[in-house]
Design a protein around this motif. Structure first.
Motif, PDB file in Angstrom:
ATOM      1  N   SER A  16     -64.814 121.806 110.534  1.00 33.04           N
ATOM      2  CA  SER A  16     -65.264 121.918 111.917  1.00 33.04           C
ATOM      3  C   SER A  16     -66.775 122.145 111.922  1.00 33.04           C
ATOM      4  O   SER A  16     -67.425 122.045 110.884  1.00 33.04           O
ATOM      5  CB  SER A  16     -64.531 123.057 112.633  1.00 33.04           C
ATOM      6  OG  SER A  16     -64.790 124.295 111.988  1.00 33.04           O
ATOM      7  N   ARG A  64     -69.859 124.811 112.910  1.00 33.49           N
ATOM      8  CA  ARG A  64     -70.262 126.179 113.256  1.00 33.49           C
ATOM      9  C   ARG A  64     -71.777 126.246 113.159  1.00 33.49           C
ATOM     10  O   ARG A  64     -72.354 125.842 112.140  1.00 33.49           O
ATOM     11  CB  ARG A  64     -69.671 127.218 112.291  1.00 33.49           C
ATOM     12  CG  ARG A  64     -68.172 127.300 112.310  1.00 33.49           C
ATOM     13  CD  ARG A  64     -67.664 128.077 113.526  1.00 33.49           C
ATOM     14  NE  ARG A  64     -66.228 128.231 113.461  1.00 33.49           N
ATOM     15  CZ  ARG A  64     -65.351 127.411 114.042  1.00 33.49           C
ATOM     16  NH1 ARG A  64     -65.779 126.382 114.719  1.00 33.49           N
ATOM     17  NH2 ARG A  64     -64.062 127.613 113.947  1.00 33.49           N
ATOM     18  N   GLU A 101     -68.497 123.038 108.533  1.00 30.34           N
ATOM     19  CA  GLU A 101     -67.961 124.219 107.862  1.00 30.34           C
ATOM     20  C   GLU A 101     -66.542 123.938 107.410  1.00 30.34           C
ATOM     21  O   GLU A 101     -65.725 123.444 108.189  1.00 30.34           O
ATOM     22  CB  GLU A 101     -67.988 125.427 108.799  1.00 30.34           C
ATOM     23  CG  GLU A 101     -67.426 126.673 108.132  1.00 30.34           C
ATOM     24  CD  GLU A 101     -67.555 127.897 109.013  1.00 30.34           C
ATOM     25  OE1 GLU A 101     -68.678 128.445 109.059  1.00 30.34           O
ATOM     26  OE2 GLU A 101     -66.570 128.272 109.651  1.00 30.34           O
ATOM     27  N   LEU A 102     -66.268 124.246 106.151  1.00 28.93           N
ATOM     28  CA  LEU A 102     -64.943 124.086 105.576  1.00 28.93           C
ATOM     29  C   LEU A 102     -64.277 125.459 105.489  1.00 28.93           C
ATOM     30  O   LEU A 102     -64.857 126.391 104.938  1.00 28.93           O
ATOM     31  CB  LEU A 102     -65.023 123.454 104.178  1.00 28.93           C
ATOM     32  CG  LEU A 102     -63.720 123.268 103.437  1.00 28.93           C
ATOM     33  CD1 LEU A 102     -62.805 122.304 104.173  1.00 28.93           C
ATOM     34  CD2 LEU A 102     -63.979 122.784 102.023  1.00 28.93           C
ATOM     35  N   GLU A 103     -63.085 125.551 106.064  1.00 28.78           N
ATOM     36  CA  GLU A 103     -62.298 126.798 106.008  1.00 28.78           C
ATOM     37  C   GLU A 103     -60.989 126.529 105.295  1.00 28.78           C
ATOM     38  O   GLU A 103     -60.409 125.473 105.458  1.00 28.78           O
ATOM     39  CB  GLU A 103     -62.015 127.325 107.401  1.00 28.78           C
ATOM     40  CG  GLU A 103     -63.221 127.721 108.205  1.00 28.78           C
ATOM     41  CD  GLU A 103     -62.841 128.166 109.606  1.00 28.78           C
ATOM     42  OE1 GLU A 103     -61.860 128.928 109.754  1.00 28.78           O
ATOM     43  OE2 GLU A 103     -63.504 127.726 110.553  1.00 28.78           O
ATOM     44  N   THR A 104     -60.542 127.508 104.490  1.00 29.23           N
ATOM     45  CA  THR A 104     -59.219 127.414 103.861  1.00 29.23           C
ATOM     46  C   THR A 104     -58.419 128.632 104.223  1.00 29.23           C
ATOM     47  O   THR A 104     -58.960 129.664 104.552  1.00 29.23           O
ATOM     48  CB  THR A 104     -59.333 127.292 102.328  1.00 29.23           C
ATOM     49  OG1 THR A 104     -60.118 128.376 101.849  1.00 29.23           O
ATOM     50  CG2 THR A 104     -59.915 125.985 101.927  1.00 29.23           C
ATOM     51  N   ARG A 123     -56.600 123.280 105.042  1.00 24.30           N
ATOM     52  CA  ARG A 123     -58.060 123.163 105.003  1.00 24.30           C
ATOM     53  C   ARG A 123     -58.517 122.604 106.342  1.00 24.30           C
ATOM     54  O   ARG A 123     -57.923 121.644 106.839  1.00 24.30           O
ATOM     55  CB  ARG A 123     -58.515 122.246 103.869  1.00 24.30           C
ATOM     56  CG  ARG A 123     -58.219 122.807 102.499  1.00 24.30           C
ATOM     57  CD  ARG A 123     -58.699 121.947 101.344  1.00 24.30           C
ATOM     58  NE  ARG A 123     -58.756 120.535 101.640  1.00 24.30           N
ATOM     59  CZ  ARG A 123     -59.823 119.759 101.392  1.00 24.30           C
ATOM     60  NH1 ARG A 123     -60.914 120.251 100.864  1.00 24.30           N
ATOM     61  NH2 ARG A 123     -59.798 118.465 101.661  1.00 24.30           N
ATOM     62  N   THR A 124     -59.558 123.194 106.906  1.00 24.07           N
ATOM     63  CA  THR A 124     -60.066 122.783 108.209  1.00 24.07           C
ATOM     64  C   THR A 124     -61.557 122.516 108.122  1.00 24.07           C
ATOM     65  O   THR A 124     -62.311 123.339 107.603  1.00 24.07           O
ATOM     66  CB  THR A 124     -59.814 123.891 109.258  1.00 24.07           C
ATOM     67  OG1 THR A 124     -58.423 124.201 109.285  1.00 24.07           O
ATOM     68  CG2 THR A 124     -60.269 123.447 110.636  1.00 24.07           C
TER      69      THR A 124
END
Length: 153
Positions: A143, A145, A150-153, A140-141
């Motif tokens: 950052s 945007r 923003e949460l990215e998986t 999970r990242t």
């Protein structure tokens, strides 16, 4: 910050509190990587050992600074010989607080002994930092945007 942003930040913040800054290393240019918690070894594509990864990691591409309670000790624009001695001051300190500041989200890591690591972008675009949660099989990242968390998986 929106309620969603606060909630996302909390999912990273809560398990980070109390973890040690186990490793801090320099990437390309002025990028720095902070590794928190238990370290795991990693190998580069060529088979050589790379820098270990923590349970959580923070990458600040540029710009950044390290502060104590009264002054800036070192930053991405400081003379490079000052970097390593300042990095030694924060290594193995415990994370006491993680926060987001500013209209455009910058990250601040508060460590024991009143030491702080902060991002602060000085060029166009978004703040250039990313927080990694590597505890599970799915990375999970967190950052920035377009000026928002923003949460990215």
């Amino acid at each position: 910050m929106s309620n969603d942003s606060v909630s996302i930040l909390q999912t990273f913040r809560d398990p980070l509190i109390g973890l040690p800054l186990s490793h801090l290393w320099r990437g390309a240019g002025s990028a720095i990587f902070l590794e928190f918690g238990r370290l795991a070894s990693r190998r580069r594509r060529d088979g050589t050992l790379g820098n270990p990864r923590g349970e959580f990691g923070l990458m600040i591409e540029w710009s950044w600074r390290i502060e104590d309670s009264t002054s800036i000790l070192c930053g991405s624009w400081s003379e490079e010989p000052l970097w390593e001695t300042t990095f030694d001051l924060v290594r193995n300190k415990s994370l006491s607080e993680l926060s987001i500041v500013g209209r455009l989200p910058e990250i601040v890591v508060a460590l024991s002994d009143n030491l702080f690591v902060s991002s602060f972008m000085t060029a166009e675009g978004d703040p250039a930092w990313a927080l990694f949660d590597r505890r599970e099989a799915i990375l999970r990242t967190l950052s920035v945007r377009q000026g928002r968390l923003e949460l990215e998986t």
